[in-house]
Motif scaffolding. Structure first.
Motif, PDB file in Angstrom:
ATOM      1  N   GLY A   1      -8.968  16.222   1.262  1.00 20.89           N
ATOM      2  CA  GLY A   1      -9.832  17.161   1.957  1.00 20.89           C
ATOM      3  C   GLY A   1      -9.347  18.592   1.874  1.00 20.89           C
ATOM      4  O   GLY A   1     -10.051  19.512   2.288  1.00 20.89           O
ATOM      5  N   GLY A   2      -8.124  18.802   1.349  1.00 19.74           N
ATOM      6  CA  GLY A   2      -7.614  20.158   1.168  1.00 19.74           C
ATOM      7  C   GLY A   2      -6.358  20.433   1.958  1.00 19.74           C
ATOM      8  O   GLY A   2      -6.104  19.833   2.995  1.00 19.74           O
ATOM      9  N   GLY A   3      -5.551  21.351   1.433  1.00 12.41           N
ATOM     10  CA  GLY A   3      -4.321  21.737   2.102  1.00 12.41           C
ATOM     11  C   GLY A   3      -3.115  20.972   1.612  1.00 12.41           C
ATOM     12  O   GLY A   3      -3.206  20.102   0.724  1.00 12.41           O
ATOM     13  N   TYR A   4      -1.956  21.278   2.198  1.00 13.17           N
ATOM     14  CA  TYR A   4      -0.692  20.692   1.775  1.00 13.17           C
ATOM     15  C   TYR A   4       0.135  20.334   3.006  1.00 13.17           C
ATOM     16  O   TYR A   4      -0.041  20.900   4.090  1.00 13.17           O
ATOM     17  CB  TYR A   4       0.095  21.672   0.896  1.00 13.17           C
ATOM     18  N   ILE A   5       1.050  19.402   2.817  1.00 13.93           N
ATOM     19  CA  ILE A   5       1.960  19.001   3.878  1.00 13.93           C
ATOM     20  C   ILE A   5       3.294  18.645   3.243  1.00 13.93           C
ATOM     21  O   ILE A   5       3.342  18.201   2.082  1.00 13.93           O
ATOM     22  CB  ILE A   5       1.391  17.804   4.675  1.00 13.93           C
ATOM     23  N   GLU A   6       4.382  18.860   3.975  1.00 10.35           N
ATOM     24  CA  GLU A   6       5.709  18.525   3.475  1.00 10.35           C
ATOM     25  C   GLU A   6       6.059  17.082   3.830  1.00 10.35           C
ATOM     26  O   GLU A   6       5.940  16.660   4.982  1.00 10.35           O
ATOM     27  CB  GLU A   6       6.760  19.466   4.054  1.00 10.35           C
ATOM     28  N   VAL A   7       6.471  16.324   2.817  1.00 15.18           N
ATOM     29  CA  VAL A   7       6.885  14.929   2.997  1.00 15.18           C
ATOM     30  C   VAL A   7       8.098  14.675   2.106  1.00 15.18           C
ATOM     31  O   VAL A   7       8.516  15.532   1.341  1.00 15.18           O
ATOM     32  CB  VAL A   7       5.755  13.937   2.605  1.00 15.18           C
ATOM     33  N   GLY A   8       8.671  13.477   2.216  1.00 16.49           N
ATOM     34  CA  GLY A   8       9.577  13.004   1.182  1.00 16.49           C
ATOM     35  C   GLY A   8      11.054  13.084   1.448  1.00 16.49           C
ATOM     36  O   GLY A   8      11.844  12.612   0.627  1.00 16.49           O
ATOM     37  N   SER A   9      11.487  13.683   2.546  1.00 13.30           N
ATOM     38  CA  SER A   9      12.918  13.743   2.802  1.00 13.30           C
ATOM     39  C   SER A   9      13.483  12.341   2.994  1.00 13.30           C
ATOM     40  O   SER A   9      12.918  11.535   3.735  1.00 13.30           O
ATOM     41  CB  SER A   9      13.181  14.586   4.057  1.00 13.30           C
ATOM     42  N   TYR A  10      14.599  12.034   2.306  1.00 12.48           N
ATOM     43  CA  TYR A  10      15.178  10.691   2.417  1.00 12.48           C
ATOM     44  C   TYR A  10      16.658  10.718   2.092  1.00 12.48           C
ATOM     45  O   TYR A  10      17.161  11.604   1.405  1.00 12.48           O
ATOM     46  CB  TYR A  10      14.455   9.688   1.523  1.00 12.48           C
ATOM     47  N   THR A  11      17.344   9.710   2.592  1.00 11.58           N
ATOM     48  CA  THR A  11      18.710   9.375   2.197  1.00 11.58           C
ATOM     49  C   THR A  11      18.741   7.870   2.002  1.00 11.58           C
ATOM     50  O   THR A  11      18.611   7.109   2.968  1.00 11.58           O
ATOM     51  CB  THR A  11      19.734   9.793   3.260  1.00 11.58           C
ATOM     52  N   LEU A  12      18.853   7.442   0.769  1.00  8.77           N
ATOM     53  CA  LEU A  12      18.755   6.025   0.430  1.00  8.77           C
ATOM     54  C   LEU A  12      20.134   5.492   0.054  1.00  8.77           C
ATOM     55  O   LEU A  12      20.769   5.995  -0.876  1.00  8.77           O
ATOM     56  CB  LEU A  12      17.782   5.799  -0.724  1.00  8.77           C
ATOM     57  N   ALA A  13      20.590   4.488   0.785  1.00  9.47           N
ATOM     58  CA  ALA A  13      21.875   3.842   0.496  1.00  9.47           C
ATOM     59  C   ALA A  13      21.628   2.593  -0.344  1.00  9.47           C
ATOM     60  O   ALA A  13      20.777   1.753  -0.003  1.00  9.47           O
ATOM     61  CB  ALA A  13      22.580   3.475   1.793  1.00  9.47           C
ATOM     62  N   ASN A  14      22.385   2.461  -1.438  1.00  8.94           N
ATOM     63  CA  ASN A  14      22.230   1.343  -2.361  1.00  8.94           C
ATOM     64  C   ASN A  14      23.590   0.692  -2.612  1.00  8.94           C
ATOM     65  O   ASN A  14      24.641   1.340  -2.466  1.00  8.94           O
ATOM     66  CB  ASN A  14      21.648   1.821  -3.698  1.00  8.94           C
ATOM     67  N   LEU A  15      23.581  -0.560  -3.022  1.00  7.27           N
ATOM     68  CA  LEU A  15      24.843  -1.270  -3.247  1.00  7.27           C
ATOM     69  C   LEU A  15      24.636  -2.369  -4.279  1.00  7.27           C
ATOM     70  O   LEU A  15      23.617  -3.077  -4.246  1.00  7.27           O
ATOM     71  CB  LEU A  15      25.341  -1.891  -1.934  1.00  7.27           C
ATOM     72  N   GLN A  16      25.614  -2.506  -5.190  1.00 10.00           N
ATOM     73  CA  GLN A  16      25.589  -3.605  -6.158  1.00 10.00           C
ATOM     74  C   GLN A  16      26.985  -4.204  -6.292  1.00 10.00           C
ATOM     75  O   GLN A  16      27.973  -3.474  -6.426  1.00 10.00           O
ATOM     76  CB  GLN A  16      25.095  -3.132  -7.529  1.00 10.00           C
TER      77      GLN A  16
END
Length: 677
Positions: free
Chosen positions: A619-634
């Motif tokens: 519908g128009g416009g912008y928004i801020e998203v996406g901040s993350y801290t992802l912990a992974n382990l193998q």
């Protein structure tokens, strides 16, 4: 220790064997590389190899590239198509071409590649060129290039099999497998390989708050299936010459999750599925040494792309009867090739020249309201046809034993010969056709100031032609075509440093600035109703930032490393004063350590960090998203002829989005096994 190479690892002038690399990399399928790795077994350059793909569990291309500084993957900006894009220093899929063994994967209609469809477990390596992509490798590399390099046998008889499972908590979500078998004889080789991924669904984080569209747990519409096979035969009559015929086929199908905040879906025509998304490539590659100081390389290819998009009435995905529902069928072909020659003019001067040509044919047809008993209709076939040429020269001058100067220039031309469309008012008709051309230039200086260390600087001014989609698509009646759309241009500047610290450690840093002109932007040309948009050359911008990478064996049993990227993107669009560039965070980092308490067992924790990015809002416009801290382990155990690994991604079950309204996966686990002989 590997030494820092000159800007070009020239293919044959004094190249030695083109017939095969010791690690099984199909060297004939590599694109022009700016430098080799500064040290063995490090993760600081723009190559992701099969060891890293395994150790960090990166089975799709969009995940694998995030191991490299300056590169990120993101969900398509509005998420509707369920596509994953890759951005290299801010440049996306239209500015960074993708190739398999140096043969470009190009979709003639819109080139909207979904990078999550490309599997990685059977690859030798992924090459990523950032900013400076050699003109020798063909047109379109405005912001860099990505090349998937397949493997090649090195033994008389060899093979490998892989298998794995993945899921969330006690939920089994899918499986994957890969296999390869090959033989290397005195004067020939042959190999077949393949990979398969079957995902029934994936799950959102437990922290996700259910909405009317998405109740949490299993993400609605998140299934996909992808496979790829590759076969090649090669003739190696001597130590320098090689002739290879390869075939690659890949196929995919997928759903399209809905925006969780749109109830009812907006637009209502949002219930989509891709029943097939298929690519085939048949290609010939050769290298012939001509005396002691010249070579000739050829590449010939024939590509096909078959794609279907189905739009349904509602969430049952059973009928297609309402107005605007359809089955859209694409059937594309492309063919062409290149001839490249190189010669040492003097002991210090090397010249390369290449001619590229490709023809692309796009055919499409819509079945409108296909399940309606009386109002269903079938459009006639609509066809577009275009030719693309490129002629390039590149000269490498060894100013001193430690300094190389490289200059390149190319002329690219695009000729659109046919552009058909259909509507109920005009029936089948043709848009105005024509073409455009561009001159590209670049230069670089590399100074190997010490053993295993170098400083470098480069400037590259490249263009890319607009796609048929940008020029002619009406986007379901919401856009006005623009046949006169011109090319974009990016001028990329970079200064960098890298050094090997011992045999298995290195550091690198780069500062870059990209000046982008005549950007193709979607602008509103009529407020409506209905609102109409058009693609225009109205944007100018700049992308700039820094990259830092390091990788070190600090103890015999402990390796640590990672990278950090700062990226700023500013785009000025006079027709859209509030425009925001989407898809890239300002700060991004990847950090890891690998600890071996004993020789066969490795524990590899890692963390991925990113701050917010801009996303489109329906519908128009912008928004801020996406901040993350992802912990992974193998956890990984390696024996002489087999390896096994178990681990998890996003262990903290973080709830985040890369596009507004499209939550990403929560905590996942995996278990995998491979054997080789």
């Amino acid at each position: 220790m590997k030494k820092v190479a000159a800007l070009l690892a020239l293919p044959a002038l004094a190249h030695g064997s083109m017939a095969g690399a010791e690690d099984g990399t199909f060297t004939l399928g590599e694109i022009t590389v700016t430098a080799t790795r500064v040290a063995e077994d490090v993760l600081t350059d723009a190559i992701v190899d099969r060891k890293e793909i395994w150790s960090f569990n990166r089975s799709t291309l969009d995940e694998a590239v995030k191991l490299v500084a300056g590169v990120t993957s993101t969900f398509d900006s509005n998420g509707r198509r369920n596509e994953h894009d890759i951005l290299v220093r801010g440049y996306g899929r239209w500015q960074v071409p993708l190739s398999i063994d140096g043969i470009r994967v190009y979709l003639p209609a819109d080139n909207r590649l979904d990078f999550s469809r490309f599997l990685t477990d059977d690859l030798a390596q992924i090459q990523i060129q950032k900013g400076y992509a050699s003109v020798i490798d063909g047109p379109g590399g405005l912001g860099g290039a990505i090349n998937l390099v397949t493997r090649k046998p090195t033994e008389k008889f060899e093979g490998e099999v892989q298998a794995g499972l993945f899921g969330a908590d006690s939920d089994d979500q899918g499986w994957l497998a890969a296999a390869r078998v090959g033989t290397r004889q005195h004067k020939f080789y042959a190999q077949a390989s393949g990979s398969y991924l079957d995902r029934d669904h994936w799950s959102v984080s437990d922290d996700f708050q259910p909405t009317a569209i998405e109740d949490g747990g299993e993400r609605n519409g998140s299934d996909n299936r992808d496979w790829r096979v590759n076969a090649k035969v090669g003739f190696t009559p001597n130590e320098t010459d090689e002739y290879s015929l390869s075939y690659t086929s890949q196929s995919g199908s997928k759903g399209a999750p809905l925006n969780v905040f749109n109830n009812p879906p907006n637009p209502p025509n949002s219930y989509w599925r891709w029943p097939w998304w298929d690519i085939e490539n048949l290609y010939w590659l050769s290298n012939t040494q001509l005396g002691s100081n010249a070579y000739l390389k050829t590449r010939l290819f024939y590509n096909t792309f078959d794609n279907a998009l189905y739009a349904y009435d509602n969430a049952t995905y059973a009928t297609q009867s309402a107005n605007g529902r359809f089955r859209s069928i694409y059937d594309d072909t492309g063919y062409g090739g290149s001839i490249e020659a190189g010669m040492s003019l003097t002991d210090r001067d090397t010249l390369r020249a290449v001619v590229h040509y490709r023809r692309d044919k796009h055919t499409e047809r819509n079945y409108n309201r296909p399940t309606h008993p009386t109002l269903s209709s079938v459009e006639p076939l609509q066809e577009t046809l275009e030719d693309t040429w490129s002629v390039a020269l590149e000269n490498t001058f060894k100013a001193t034993a430690a300094i190389d100067v490289v200059l390149g220039i190319s002329y690219d031309k695009n000729d659109l010969k046919r552009a058909q469309e259909y509507n109920t008012t005009q029936a089948l008709f043709g848009y105005p056709t024509g073409g455009s051309d561009a001159v590209n230039a670049q230069g670089a200086v590399h100074w190997r100031y010490a053993d295993g260390a170098r400083l470098y600087g480069s400037i590259s001014s490249r263009t890319r032609f607009p796609t048929i989609f940008e020029r002619y698509s009406t986007r379901f009646g919401t856009a006005v075509p623009n046949p006169d759309l011109e090319s974009e241009r990016g001028t990329n500047y970079e200064i960098g440093w890298e050094a090997a610290l011992g045999e298995r450690s290195s550091l690198s840093a780069a500062i870059f600035y990209n000046d982008v002109a005549d950007m193709i932007q979607t602008v509103v040309v009529s407020a409506g109703p209905p609102q109409l948009t058009q693609a225009q050359n109205v944007g100018d911008g700049e992308y700039y930032g820094i990259e830092l990478s390091g990788d070190a064996h600090v103890l015999p049993q402990l390796r640590v490393g990672g990278n950090y990227t700062y990226l700023e993107r500013r785009i000025v669009d006079p027709l859209q004063p509030n425009f925001r560039p989407t898809g890239t965070p300002s700060n991004q980092a990847f950090l890891f350590l690998a600890y071996q308490p004993w020789e066969s067992f490795t524990i590899t924790p890692s963390v991925e960090i990113a701050d917010d990015r801009w996303s489109d809002v329906t519908g128009g416009g912008y928004i801020e998203v996406g901040s993350y801290t992802l912990a992974n382990l193998q956890f990984q155990y390696a024996a002489e002829h087999w390896e096994v690994a178990v681990g998890g991604r996003n262990l903290a079950d973080e709830n985040y989005q890369l596009a507004y309204g499209y939550p990403e996966q929560g905590r996942t686990w995996f278990a995998k096994f491979k054997a080789f002989f």
